[in-house]
Design a protein around this motif. Structure first.
Motif, PDB file in Angstrom:
ATOM      1  N   GLU A 114       0.798 103.591  74.164  1.00 16.55           N
ATOM      2  CA  GLU A 114      -0.345 103.756  75.062  1.00 16.55           C
ATOM      3  C   GLU A 114       0.021 104.791  76.110  1.00 16.55           C
ATOM      4  O   GLU A 114       1.139 104.785  76.651  1.00 16.55           O
ATOM      5  CB  GLU A 114      -0.726 102.440  75.747  1.00 16.55           C
ATOM      6  N   HIS A 116      -1.251 106.366  79.741  1.00 15.28           N
ATOM      7  CA  HIS A 116      -2.095 106.056  80.895  1.00 15.28           C
ATOM      8  C   HIS A 116      -1.897 107.134  81.968  1.00 15.28           C
ATOM      9  O   HIS A 116      -0.943 107.074  82.741  1.00 15.28           O
ATOM     10  CB  HIS A 116      -1.711 104.688  81.468  1.00 15.28           C
ATOM     11  N   SER A 169     -12.646 100.955  75.315  1.00 18.43           N
ATOM     12  CA  SER A 169     -11.323 100.770  75.909  1.00 18.43           C
ATOM     13  C   SER A 169     -10.245 100.631  74.839  1.00 18.43           C
ATOM     14  O   SER A 169      -9.059 100.794  75.122  1.00 18.43           O
ATOM     15  CB  SER A 169     -11.313  99.532  76.805  1.00 18.43           C
ATOM     16  N   GLY A 171      -9.758  97.865  73.747  1.00 17.33           N
ATOM     17  CA  GLY A 171      -9.454  96.450  73.940  1.00 17.33           C
ATOM     18  C   GLY A 171     -10.717  95.636  73.818  1.00 17.33           C
ATOM     19  O   GLY A 171     -11.309  95.524  72.758  1.00 17.33           O
ATOM     20  N   VAL A 235      -6.074 103.923  80.613  1.00 16.39           N
ATOM     21  CA  VAL A 235      -5.708 104.455  79.299  1.00 16.39           C
ATOM     22  C   VAL A 235      -6.496 105.736  79.025  1.00 16.39           C
ATOM     23  O   VAL A 235      -7.673 105.855  79.366  1.00 16.39           O
ATOM     24  CB  VAL A 235      -5.908 103.403  78.199  1.00 16.39           C
ATOM     25  N   ARG A 241      -3.975 101.927  71.385  1.00 19.28           N
ATOM     26  CA  ARG A 241      -3.631 100.720  72.132  1.00 19.28           C
ATOM     27  C   ARG A 241      -2.589  99.941  71.340  1.00 19.28           C
ATOM     28  O   ARG A 241      -2.648  99.876  70.105  1.00 19.28           O
ATOM     29  CB  ARG A 241      -4.865  99.833  72.368  1.00 19.28           C
ATOM     30  N   ARG A 243      -2.054  97.096  70.282  1.00 22.61           N
ATOM     31  CA  ARG A 243      -2.665  95.819  69.924  1.00 22.61           C
ATOM     32  C   ARG A 243      -2.938  95.811  68.425  1.00 22.61           C
ATOM     33  O   ARG A 243      -3.046  96.876  67.819  1.00 22.61           O
ATOM     34  CB  ARG A 243      -3.986  95.626  70.674  1.00 22.61           C
ATOM     35  N   SER A 249      -8.946 104.300  72.290  1.00 21.60           N
ATOM     36  CA  SER A 249      -9.938 104.403  73.366  1.00 21.60           C
ATOM     37  C   SER A 249     -10.777 105.649  73.076  1.00 21.60           C
ATOM     38  O   SER A 249     -10.378 106.768  73.381  1.00 21.60           O
ATOM     39  CB  SER A 249      -9.242 104.516  74.723  1.00 21.60           C
TER      40      SER A 249
END
Length: 295
Positions: A114, A116, A169, A171, A235, A241, A243, A249
């Motif tokens: 990620e 940021h 996002s 997410g 982000v 991400r 995850r 994103s």
């Protein structure tokens, strides 16, 4: 994974060690796959990550292993990742910056899953070039309500004379971002973002929270304005991400924001068609649309 040929201008000189290493084990996404994806995304992504201080989520053993959120250098850092002094803390630990695709590939080599960035560049440290509003839904919040929240923010930005852009996002939620002419300083930009969040919470307390109170989160959307302080990050557009699903994103056009488009709909596996040469770029005019923040 990413089958589209990499254009000549998007080749990197960074040599990957163990390019076959899997970063997302349930999705089969490797280090090489991630570099191939970023080679496709780089032209669109560059204005949002190049020449900006960066914070990184590093997962050396992939998303199921230990993770480290880092904004300073580590031992053996790749030379394509620059160390830079914060003008307000010249004797402190150096911050991180990249300048090109080699820098982005070096982040992948370093297992930065990620990225940021700050909401400004190192050309104007104290004057942000965007406001970032993060809609973070609690449990049991319908996706349609998150979309409505994004549209509410768009209307509030419009009332301030600002354009706005939306992205998933990667997410659970959405980010709504307004480009700024870099004239206002951090405290004023954060105050403007706080006013938007506070206004939404005051107008619709049954829907929105502007303070992250865990006890009240269920059924509400937290309108996070705290991405807009000096040194705070969000982000990056096109960043992956860390995850399950290898979601991205992803910048969207407003008309793409429908109930069929979920917060993690776009992934390393399916992004190529959006990034091919000639495909529409919904954020193409982002910085051209920048306006000063009014007092």
């Amino acid at each position: 994974m990413v089958k589209t040929p990499t254009p000549d201008h998007a080749k990197t000189s960074v040599q990957l060690t163990h390019p076959e290493r899997i970063y997302w084990p349930d999705d089969g996404v490797s280090k090489q796959d991630l570099v191939d994806y970023y080679a496709l995304a780089f032209e669109r992504m560059a204005p949002f990550v190049v020449d900006r201080p960066l914070a990184l989520l590093r997962c050396p053993d992939g998303i199921k292993g230990p993770r480290f959120f880092q904004k300073h250098a580590w031992k053996g850092i790749n030379p394509h990742i620059e160390e830079i002094a914060d003008p307000q803390d010249k004797d402190g630990e150096k911050l991180l910056r990249i300048r090109d695709l080699d820098g982005l590939a070096a982040l992948v080599q370093s297992a930065a899953l990620e990225i940021h960035p700050w909401g400004t560049t190192t050309a104007h440290w104290e004057k942000p070039d965007m406001i970032i509003m993060d809609l973070d839904p609690g449990e049991d919040v319908a996706w349609s309500a998150v979309i409505a929240g994004a549209q509410d923010i768009r209307d509030r930005f419009s009332a301030m004379g600002l354009a706005s852009y939306v992205k998933t996002s990667g997410g659970k939620g959405l980010h709504v971002v307004a480009p700024l002419t870099p004239k206002a300083e951090w405290p004023d930009v954060k105050k403007a973002a706080e006013a938007i969040a506070g206004g939404m919470s005051a107008d619709s307390p049954e829907k929105y929270l502007s303070v992250a109170t865990k006890a009240k989160r269920t059924g509400h959307i937290f309108v996070d304005y705290l991405r807009n302080g000096r040194g705070n990050t969000a982000v990056a557009p096109y960043s992956t991400r860390a995850r399950p699903g290898a979601a991205i994103s992803m910048p969207l056009a407003w008309e793409e924001l429908t109930e069929e488009t979920g917060p993690a709909s776009f992934t390393v596996k399916n992004a190529a068609s959006r990034l091919q040469q000639g495909a529409a770029n919904p954020w193409a005019d982002f910085f051209e649309a920048a306006r000063p923040l009014k007092s």
